[in-house]
Design a protein around this motif. Structure first.
Motif, PDB file in Angstrom:
ATOM      1  N   ARG B 319     -45.466  42.123   0.205  1.00 31.30           N
ATOM      2  CA  ARG B 319     -44.809  42.264   1.514  1.00 31.30           C
ATOM      3  C   ARG B 319     -43.454  41.542   1.540  1.00 31.30           C
ATOM      4  O   ARG B 319     -42.445  42.109   1.974  1.00 31.30           O
ATOM      5  CB  ARG B 319     -45.719  41.682   2.609  1.00 31.30           C
ATOM      6  CG  ARG B 319     -45.166  41.818   4.020  1.00 31.30           C
ATOM      7  CD  ARG B 319     -45.898  40.934   5.027  1.00 31.30           C
ATOM      8  NE  ARG B 319     -45.731  39.512   4.783  1.00 31.30           N
ATOM      9  CZ  ARG B 319     -44.635  38.812   5.078  1.00 31.30           C
ATOM     10  NH1 ARG B 319     -43.591  39.417   5.623  1.00 31.30           N
ATOM     11  NH2 ARG B 319     -44.560  37.521   4.822  1.00 31.30           N
ATOM     12  N   GLU B 323     -39.596  42.924   2.095  1.00 30.75           N
ATOM     13  CA  GLU B 323     -38.663  42.390   3.091  1.00 30.75           C
ATOM     14  C   GLU B 323     -37.331  42.007   2.433  1.00 30.75           C
ATOM     15  O   GLU B 323     -36.257  42.323   2.948  1.00 30.75           O
ATOM     16  CB  GLU B 323     -39.301  41.176   3.783  1.00 30.75           C
ATOM     17  CG  GLU B 323     -38.598  40.788   5.071  1.00 30.75           C
ATOM     18  CD  GLU B 323     -39.312  39.666   5.817  1.00 30.75           C
ATOM     19  OE1 GLU B 323     -40.531  39.477   5.623  1.00 30.75           O
ATOM     20  OE2 GLU B 323     -38.629  38.969   6.591  1.00 30.75           O
ATOM     21  N   ARG B 327     -33.713  43.811   3.113  1.00 27.52           N
ATOM     22  CA  ARG B 327     -32.547  43.025   3.550  1.00 27.52           C
ATOM     23  C   ARG B 327     -31.404  43.103   2.549  1.00 27.52           C
ATOM     24  O   ARG B 327     -30.244  43.000   2.904  1.00 27.52           O
ATOM     25  CB  ARG B 327     -32.922  41.535   3.675  1.00 27.52           C
ATOM     26  CG  ARG B 327     -33.928  41.195   4.746  1.00 27.52           C
ATOM     27  CD  ARG B 327     -34.488  39.797   4.480  1.00 27.52           C
ATOM     28  NE  ARG B 327     -33.404  38.826   4.341  1.00 27.52           N
ATOM     29  CZ  ARG B 327     -33.038  37.979   5.285  1.00 27.52           C
ATOM     30  NH1 ARG B 327     -33.693  37.967   6.414  1.00 27.52           N
ATOM     31  NH2 ARG B 327     -32.047  37.148   5.100  1.00 27.52           N
TER      32      ARG B 327
END
Lengths: 192, 429
Positions: B319, B323, B327
């Protein structure tokens, strides 16, 4: 940790993996840190091409991962050899019996393996039990004066550092030369 | 058996030197304790007089297994003292690196130190002959976690890239993508791990105690948060001394700690007990298969809780990688620090439990005072109380079995009594 040492270590991950000089030990435990200290010293010197230095620290069984992919490794570690403090000896695993936790006095239950002592000997024993191929290996054992808690090497081991660095580097250069000679012979043979 | 005398010097497959002493006469316990013979209060001496930017590197050398944990707690203490708040990307990368170390430490403990007890062999070396696939799987997971640590920390152990306020090196998106794919593949090894440990017959023993861990509102806590206990207490990290209440005991060089009861427990079992709802669903499912349901009072299941956390950390690493990739990874430039006098306390829940680093800096950023409370010390009193409760229950069993059960109890706590010198002993042939 000097910046140059860190830089070389991160570079080592990406460049060609012919020969690694790996220092082992805990610099917070006196002469046990001689391997790490040696890496710092070597990182300041000009190294032959294809040679990298790695500070393994207290990597334990992770040494097997650290050695993976290298053709040869030169390991520098504190070693209890019954010699005078600061004396160092170059040997291969075949030359010696490396006492592991399993050789130490039994606690009575027969359960003797401990990560507490997991270092080079345990890593080699595990690789052997799994028939895992290892790089060609040379070990420089350095007789410690003391491995109690405390930073810094004893005067005897400190005094041995320049000669040890020369010997470790000579060993690295030697094995490179031999590799080149073997390479040349091979080229000649195949040319015939 | 009415009279029993057990004296196990230097229990093996634990980190450091500890002895088990049991002496009973006519069914009455005369002595029953786990004594620590090596746990020097060396910490303060190492960091006093050193500049703030060296402390995380020095403390990461305390332990080869918890080097990221010590470095992270150390950095948080320094950052709080100097008023530095790391940016979001740094926080994410630290979490990912921390997960790598949790997996690395737990796979060592569960597979190499605990599994041999249950699989009837003396150590991982003979286990390689009898259960080769088990050892190979352990090595595979260990390689994955080691590579994850190296990708972010700069090397497998003793991270070099972690600095006050940021990283001096960041992984490339390609490296992160490749690592994420390997983490996804590792789900199969996690499933096998859960299946293996679900078959192990954990000793049937319970003793109610207090569990202490970090807690956060938004995630399963490993770094920062508040200190909570299963007895319903909650403290800011700065009040850690209200929890630890350290005291000296005559037979142990480790200080004992207690809070609401005579002892408390820290570590994977404490975290799972206190923060079960925040575990990844796959980890909760694993807990079910392992028979681990909060609140669990069986200390032997600390090893099962470690398996649960491995599953959680693999999933959460996938996870976090997502992320970071969404980003986009920015190069990091650790900030220029305005040095000022101050005090800071950092806390992380490292593989063996909650850890505190407390530093005082002078106006030049030189450490003038330090305190470090490691998880193993906090568990010592609880381990001894467990042992005193367990011995009467098993006193009638054969002596070898009693000895093994007590050793297994010690190992379940995964104690790291002191990180040791790993020098060789060589005999020339």
């Amino acid at each position: 940790m000097s910046e140059s040492a860190s830089r070389r270590m991160s570079e080592s991950a990406i460049s060609d993996k012919r020969l690694a000089i790996i220092g082992l030990g805990n610099p917070l435990r006196g002469d046990d840190g001689v391997g790490c200290r040696m890496i710092e010293e070597l990182a300041r010197r000009e190294l032959p091409p294809g040679v990298q230095v790695l500070d393994g620290g207290a990597v334990g069984l992770g040494l097997l991962n650290l050695m993976e992919g290298w053709e040869r490794v030169v390991i520098v570690d504190a070693a209890e050899m019954g010699r005078r403090s600061g004396e160092f000896v170059r040997f291969t695993p075949a030359d010696v019996r490396l006492a592991s936790a399993s050789d130490r006095p039994s606690t009575g239950s027969g359960h003797r393996f401990s990560l507490h002592h997991a270092g080079l000997s345990e890593a080699l024993a595990l690789a052997d039990a799994l028939d895992q191929p290892l790089p060609e290996m040379v070990i420089f054992g350095v007789q410690p004066a003391g491995v109690g808690w405390g930073e810094g090497l004893s005067p005897a081991v400190e005094a041995a550092l320049p000669a040890l660095a020369d010997a470790v580097l000579a060993s690295a250069v030697c094995s490179r030369r031999r590799e080149e000679i073997i390479g040349e012979n091979y080229a000649q043979d195949s040319g015939d | 058996m009415t009279t029993l005398k057990i004296d196990v010097h230097h229990v093996t497959r634990v980190e450091g030197h500890g002895n088990i002493v049991v002496d009973t006469r006519n069914g009455e316990i005369k002595e029953c304790r786990f004594e620590v013979v090596e746990a020097p209060r060396f910490f303060e001496a190492f960091v006093r007089g050193r500049p703030y930017y060296e402390l995380s590197h020095i403390t990461s050398r305390i332990c080869g297994i918890c080097s990221v944990g010590h470095a992270t707690a150390s950095l948080r203490a320094t950052e709080k003292a100097l008023g530095v708040e790391p940016p979001e990307q740094t926080v994410l990368l630290r979490k990912l690196l921390f997960h790598g170390e949790i997996i690395d430490s737990h796979v060592l403990h569960t597979y190499y130190l605990v599994a041999p007890d249950f699989l009837g062999v003396g150590s991982v070396i003979p286990l390689a002959a009898t259960h080769r696939e088990v050892v190979e799987r352990a090595l595979r997971v260990k390689k994955l976690s080691g590579d994850l640590c190296a990708m972010i920390g700069g090397r497998h152990t003793h991270p070099v890239a972690m600095a006050v306020g940021g990283f001096t090196h960041t992984p490339t998106e390609g490296e992160l993508r490749e690592m994420q794919a390997r983490l996804v593949d590792a789900r199969a090894d996690m499933d096998e791990t859960v299946a293996l440990f679900a078959t192990l017959p954990w000793p049937d023993f319970e003793r109610e105690t207090e569990y202490v861990s970090l807690k956060k509102d938004d995630e399963y806590a490993f770094i920062d948060g508040t200190v909570v206990t299963s007895d319903g207490f909650s403290y800011p990290i700065e009040d850690y001394r209200k929890v630890t209440n350290e005291e000296c005991v005559p037979f142990s060089t480790a200080k004992w700690t207690h809070h609401n009861r005579e002892s408390y427990m820290v570590g994977a079992l404490a975290r799972v007990n206190n923060n079960f709802d925040q575990l990844h669903p796959r980890a909760q499912e694993a807990a079910g298969k392992l028979g681990l349901k909060p609140i669990c009072y069986n200390p032997f299941l600390n090893s099962a809780a470690q398996v649960v956390e491995m599953v959680h950390c693999v999933e959460d690493s996938i996870r976090i990688s997502d992320e970071l990739l969404t980003r986009g990874i920015q190069p990091e430039q650790p900030p220029k620090i305005e040095v000022e006098a101050g005090e800071g306390i950092g806390s992380c829940d490292v593989p063996r439990g909650i850890l505190f680093h407390n530093y005082v800096y002078d106006e030049d950023g030189i450490c003038v005072k330090a305190n470090c409370i490691i998880p193993t010390n906090q568990n010592m009193a609880n381990l001894n109380h467990d042992m005193q409760a367990l011995v009467p229950q098993i006193m009638d069993k054969p002596q070898d079995e009693i000895r093994l059960t007590l050793e297994m109890l010690v190992r379940a706590y995964d104690p790291c009594i002191s990180c040791s010198a790993h020098f060789l002993t060589v005999e020339f042939v």
